[in-house]
Design a protein around this motif. Sequence first.
Motif, PDB file in Angstrom:
ATOM      1  N   LYS A 133      15.785   3.979  11.095  1.00 45.94           N
ATOM      2  CA  LYS A 133      14.217   4.474  10.792  1.00 45.94           C
ATOM      3  C   LYS A 133      13.995   4.952   9.638  1.00 45.94           C
ATOM      4  CE  LYS A 133      11.089   6.804  13.868  1.00 45.94           C
ATOM      5  NZ  LYS A 133      10.821   7.626  15.197  1.00 45.94           N
ATOM      6  N   ILE A 134      14.953   5.909   9.171  1.00 43.80           N
ATOM      7  CA  ILE A 134      14.918   6.537   7.933  1.00 43.80           C
ATOM      8  C   ILE A 134      14.699   5.494   6.855  1.00 43.80           C
ATOM      9  CG2 ILE A 134      15.830   7.950   5.985  1.00 43.80           C
ATOM     10  CD1 ILE A 134      16.936   9.752   8.199  1.00 43.80           C
ATOM     11  N   LEU A 135      15.453   4.597   6.755  1.00 44.24           N
ATOM     12  CA  LEU A 135      15.595   3.068   5.869  1.00 44.24           C
ATOM     13  C   LEU A 135      14.283   2.590   5.826  1.00 44.24           C
ATOM     14  CD1 LEU A 135      17.024   1.879   3.692  1.00 44.24           C
ATOM     15  CD2 LEU A 135      18.082   0.397   5.448  1.00 44.24           C
ATOM     16  N   LYS A 136      13.774   2.443   7.191  1.00 45.13           N
ATOM     17  CA  LYS A 136      12.293   1.644   7.225  1.00 45.13           C
ATOM     18  C   LYS A 136      11.497   2.376   6.710  1.00 45.13           C
ATOM     19  CE  LYS A 136       9.597  -0.863  10.590  1.00 45.13           C
ATOM     20  NZ  LYS A 136       9.506  -1.034  12.027  1.00 45.13           N
ATOM     21  N   ARG A 137      11.394   3.557   6.853  1.00 45.04           N
ATOM     22  CA  ARG A 137      10.191   4.585   6.419  1.00 45.04           C
ATOM     23  C   ARG A 137      10.585   4.843   4.815  1.00 45.04           C
ATOM     24  NH1 ARG A 137       9.852  10.823   8.249  1.00 45.04           N
ATOM     25  NH2 ARG A 137      11.610  11.071   6.720  1.00 45.04           N
ATOM     26  N   GLN A 138      11.499   4.799   4.562  1.00 40.62           N
ATOM     27  CA  GLN A 138      11.747   4.717   2.818  1.00 40.62           C
ATOM     28  C   GLN A 138      11.152   3.351   2.465  1.00 40.62           C
ATOM     29  OE1 GLN A 138      15.926   5.618   2.393  1.00 40.62           O
ATOM     30  NE2 GLN A 138      15.402   7.839   2.415  1.00 40.62           N
ATOM     31  N   GLN A 139      11.518   2.341   2.995  1.00 38.97           N
ATOM     32  CA  GLN A 139      11.152   1.037   2.464  1.00 38.97           C
ATOM     33  C   GLN A 139       9.611   0.947   2.427  1.00 38.97           C
ATOM     34  OE1 GLN A 139      13.046  -1.679   4.779  1.00 38.97           O
ATOM     35  NE2 GLN A 139      14.946  -1.827   3.462  1.00 38.97           N
ATOM     36  N   GLU A 140       9.047   1.173   3.654  1.00 41.64           N
ATOM     37  CA  GLU A 140       7.638   1.357   3.781  1.00 41.64           C
ATOM     38  C   GLU A 140       6.871   2.400   3.036  1.00 41.64           C
ATOM     39  OE1 GLU A 140       6.747   2.567   7.829  1.00 41.64           O
ATOM     40  OE2 GLU A 140       7.245   0.669   8.799  1.00 41.64           O
ATOM     41  N   GLN A 142       8.275   3.205  -0.003  1.00 41.70           N
ATOM     42  CA  GLN A 142       8.367   2.351  -1.375  1.00 41.70           C
ATOM     43  C   GLN A 142       7.312   1.358  -1.613  1.00 41.70           C
ATOM     44  OE1 GLN A 142      10.439   3.574  -3.828  1.00 41.70           O
ATOM     45  NE2 GLN A 142       9.453   2.054  -5.086  1.00 41.70           N
ATOM     46  N   LYS A 143       6.975   0.764  -0.457  1.00 41.67           N
ATOM     47  CA  LYS A 143       6.093  -0.159  -0.441  1.00 41.67           C
ATOM     48  C   LYS A 143       4.754   0.253  -0.717  1.00 41.67           C
ATOM     49  CE  LYS A 143       4.290  -4.498   2.092  1.00 41.67           C
ATOM     50  NZ  LYS A 143       4.699  -4.836   3.494  1.00 41.67           N
ATOM     51  N   LYS A 144       4.232   1.239  -0.078  1.00 41.37           N
ATOM     52  CA  LYS A 144       3.116   1.825  -0.247  1.00 41.37           C
ATOM     53  C   LYS A 144       3.158   2.498  -1.733  1.00 41.37           C
ATOM     54  CE  LYS A 144       2.175   3.488   4.463  1.00 41.37           C
ATOM     55  NZ  LYS A 144       1.973   4.663   5.362  1.00 41.37           N
ATOM     56  N   GLN A 145       4.118   2.927  -2.176  1.00 43.16           N
ATOM     57  CA  GLN A 145       3.902   3.589  -3.620  1.00 43.16           C
ATOM     58  C   GLN A 145       3.769   2.269  -4.678  1.00 43.16           C
ATOM     59  OE1 GLN A 145       7.744   5.797  -3.965  1.00 43.16           O
ATOM     60  NE2 GLN A 145       7.041   7.405  -2.807  1.00 43.16           N
ATOM     61  N   ASP A 146       4.431   1.300  -4.358  1.00 44.02           N
ATOM     62  CA  ASP A 146       4.333   0.112  -5.161  1.00 44.02           C
ATOM     63  C   ASP A 146       2.940  -0.588  -5.192  1.00 44.02           C
ATOM     64  OD1 ASP A 146       7.228   0.381  -5.668  1.00 44.02           O
ATOM     65  OD2 ASP A 146       7.869  -1.499  -4.324  1.00 44.02           O
ATOM     66  N   GLN A 147       2.582  -0.452  -3.953  1.00 46.30           N
ATOM     67  CA  GLN A 147       1.027  -1.073  -3.860  1.00 46.30           C
ATOM     68  C   GLN A 147       0.053   0.032  -4.411  1.00 46.30           C
ATOM     69  OE1 GLN A 147       0.249  -3.754  -2.232  1.00 46.30           O
ATOM     70  NE2 GLN A 147      -1.774  -3.361  -3.244  1.00 46.30           N
ATOM     71  N   GLN A 148       0.266   1.301  -4.119  1.00 43.09           N
ATOM     72  CA  GLN A 148      -0.319   2.263  -4.835  1.00 43.09           C
ATOM     73  C   GLN A 148      -0.532   2.035  -6.325  1.00 43.09           C
ATOM     74  OE1 GLN A 148      -2.688   4.399  -3.489  1.00 43.09           O
ATOM     75  NE2 GLN A 148      -3.428   4.983  -5.239  1.00 43.09           N
ATOM     76  N   LYS A 149       0.759   1.798  -6.938  1.00 43.45           N
ATOM     77  CA  LYS A 149       0.945   1.857  -8.346  1.00 43.45           C
ATOM     78  C   LYS A 149       0.244   0.426  -8.862  1.00 43.45           C
ATOM     79  CE  LYS A 149       4.647   1.327 -11.878  1.00 43.45           C
ATOM     80  NZ  LYS A 149       5.958   1.286 -12.161  1.00 43.45           N
ATOM     81  N   LYS A 150       0.494  -0.645  -8.043  1.00 44.22           N
ATOM     82  CA  LYS A 150      -0.302  -1.925  -8.295  1.00 44.22           C
ATOM     83  C   LYS A 150      -1.967  -1.529  -8.571  1.00 44.22           C
ATOM     84  CE  LYS A 150       2.917  -5.241  -6.734  1.00 44.22           C
ATOM     85  NZ  LYS A 150       3.019  -6.310  -5.850  1.00 44.22           N
ATOM     86  N   ASP A 151      -2.307  -0.788  -7.489  1.00 46.59           N
ATOM     87  CA  ASP A 151      -3.799  -0.348  -7.252  1.00 46.59           C
ATOM     88  C   ASP A 151      -4.135   0.446  -8.565  1.00 46.59           C
ATOM     89  OD1 ASP A 151      -3.993  -1.634  -4.956  1.00 46.59           O
ATOM     90  OD2 ASP A 151      -3.670   0.034  -3.705  1.00 46.59           O
TER      91      ASP A 151
END
Length: 266
Positions: A133-140, A142-151
């Motif tokens: 669950k922690i790993l999934k949250r970290q991935q999510e 990270q995904k949000k951060q990557d998306q935010q970075k792209k945005d």
Amino acid sequence: ENKLPEAMSKYQDARTDAPEKAELHYNIGNVYYAENRFQDAINSYEQAMLKGATPLKSRARYNLGNATYRMAQRKESGEKLEEALGLAKKSLEHYKDARYLRKKAMGRSFKEDADLNHNIQFAQREVRRIRDKILKRQQEQQKKQDQQKKDDQKQEQKQDQQQQQNQQQQNQEQSQDKKEQKQKQQGEQNEQQKKEQKEEQKQQGEQNEQQKKEQKEEQKQKQKQAQKLTPEQAKRMLEQLTEKEKEELKKRMMRYGGGRYVEKDW
């Protein structure tokens, strides 16, 4: 009828008389656990572990595993997953230690406890589940951060493009202003040149008019002088005259000579 408060009161009174008795700490811990006061239960079980014999230690350790797991559940419900994972790992350690102490206390008569083994396996699964669950949250995250970075990058690119467009527009406006200013200056220069040309033409016209007046005046003077000249002076003057002036002079002399002009060889 809830008998927990009454039981707690009796155990606490007994503990006052016999504070070193591990069984009392163990029983108080069980009451706390039943009241969902898991941290107080953990504290009491730990006191029982310090003072009790091995069989009691095994039971206290088992209950420590239960209370610690309940604490892990509370942390997880509050989205404090890292703390929940740490408590779940402690819970697993308590169950394993309880099995070890039980085996030590029973010796050769040791038999596996189904509930204890079940809790060990359950705690192992919970550790893996919370870790995943922690790993999934970290991935999510990270995904949000990557998306935010792209945005953010897109926004920056958009801003850069807008700035470039604004700069281009500003440059065009400045270029147009310069062009219009240059045209205005050129127009003013042309207008000034026209004025100067007109003024020159006017002056030239005035000069020409003045020259014509002067020439006419000079011709008049010459004509007057021609009437008073001696033959010798008239001859020299005729030599200096142009053909047109000669014709004009002949006509005038004919008028003054009675309508007859005789050209003489001076």
